[in-house]
Design a protein around this motif. Structure first.
Motif, mmCIF file in Angstrom:
data_model
loop_
_atom_site.group_PDB
_atom_site.id
_atom_site.type_symbol
_atom_site.label_atom_id
_atom_site.label_comp_id
_atom_site.label_asym_id
_atom_site.label_seq_id
_atom_site.Cartn_x
_atom_site.Cartn_y
_atom_site.Cartn_z
ATOM 1 N N UNK A 140 0.174 -6.938 2.291
ATOM 2 C CA UNK A 140 0.841 -7.100 1.006
ATOM 3 C C UNK A 140 0.755 -5.865 0.117
ATOM 4 N N UNK A 141 -0.402 -5.226 0.058
ATOM 5 C CA UNK A 141 -0.549 -4.053 -0.807
ATOM 6 C C UNK A 141 0.337 -2.899 -0.349
ATOM 7 N N UNK A 156 5.453 0.117 -1.351
ATOM 8 C CA UNK A 156 6.571 0.854 -0.747
ATOM 9 C C UNK A 156 7.944 0.331 -1.141
ATOM 10 N N UNK A 157 8.024 -0.884 -1.682
ATOM 11 C CA UNK A 157 9.341 -1.504 -1.836
ATOM 12 C C UNK A 157 10.194 -0.853 -2.924
ATOM 13 N N UNK A 158 9.611 0.030 -3.737
ATOM 14 C CA UNK A 158 10.381 0.732 -4.759
ATOM 15 C C UNK A 158 11.014 2.012 -4.212
ATOM 16 N N UNK A 216 5.662 -0.797 10.875
ATOM 17 C CA UNK A 216 5.461 -2.128 11.454
ATOM 18 C C UNK A 216 3.968 -2.401 11.505
ATOM 19 N N UNK A 217 3.531 -3.383 10.726
ATOM 20 C CA UNK A 217 2.114 -3.736 10.668
ATOM 21 C C UNK A 217 1.851 -4.941 11.569
ATOM 22 N N UNK A 246 -4.178 -0.611 1.471
ATOM 23 C CA UNK A 246 -4.470 0.075 0.211
ATOM 24 C C UNK A 246 -5.336 -0.834 -0.658
ATOM 25 N N UNK A 247 -6.250 -0.214 -1.407
ATOM 26 C CA UNK A 247 -7.121 -0.984 -2.286
ATOM 27 C C UNK A 247 -6.344 -1.594 -3.455
#
Length: 210
Positions: free
Chosen positions: A163-164, A169-171, A157-158, A131-132
């Protein structure tokens, strides 16, 4: 096993990727899965539980009343486990719950979990993406386009740390973004759908197809 590669909009790119049989097509070993999940959950335990024994209780050591003649049971200390506020018998003590498993067994467990997911057609492959900017709505839109919003949990799984995507997504409760190095049997089995990037497929093949 051949599978179509999608983009973040949920559309086929025309490319296909071959999921190696040595990783995604083995006969699953349920006992290896059990041991690996047991170790994973054991490692999550802090082991800081503690209760006081009678020698650790603060209080007088005098005899409460005379030994005989009261009609009641004999008692020698207010710190006795029989009394409220007394020490606990055989209570929990701090300990380390972790235990060792061989690398080959852990690898077999991960391959078994991945094979179960492939057998149930619960694996999607996406082209490598990022993501930008860090925006949760971008991640939610991606899930909607891929039609995976109703699943139990989406495990992404990347191939490398993204990081973006991770921060976007962590919320969210029903999703988890990890790298190949963080992949574990518990998360694979706990996920409804497994979303792999093309880079992750290649890295997994190199890491587990031994």
């Amino acid at each position: 096993m051949e599978i179509n590669v999608l983009n973040v909009s949920g559309k086929e790119t025309g490319a296909k990727v071959q999921l190696p049989e040595s990783v995604f097509g083995i006969e699953p070993n349920d006992h290896a899965i059990y041991l690996d999940v047991k170790q994973f959950l054991a490692n999550q335990r802090q082991g800081t539980h503690k209760s006081k024994q009678r020698n650790e209780i603060a209080g007088s050591t005098r005899k409460l009343y005379k030994q005989k003649g009261t009609g009641g049971a004999r008692a020698g200390s207010v710190k006795s486990p029989l009394f409220n506020g007394g020490g606990r018998v055989f209570g929990p003590q701090p300990r380390d719950y972790s235990f060792k498993l061989n690398k080959k067994l852990k690898s077999l467990a991960r391959k078994s979990a991945l094979s179960y997911k492939a057998k149930d057609n619960n694996i999607l492959v996406l082209e490598d993406f990022n993501f930008d900017s860090i925006k949760t709505k971008n991640y939610i839109k991606m899930e909607a386009d891929l039609n995976v919003t109703n699943d139990k949990t989406l495990l992404v799984v990347a191939g490398a740390e993204n990081n973006n995507v991770y921060l976007s997504s962590r919320n969210l409760k029903k999703t988890k973004v990890i790298s190949v190095e963080q992949l574990n049997t518990y998360d694979v089995l706990n996920a409804g759908k497994l979303l792999l990037t093309t880079g992750a497929v290649k890295t997994l093949e190199e890491a587990l197809a031994k």
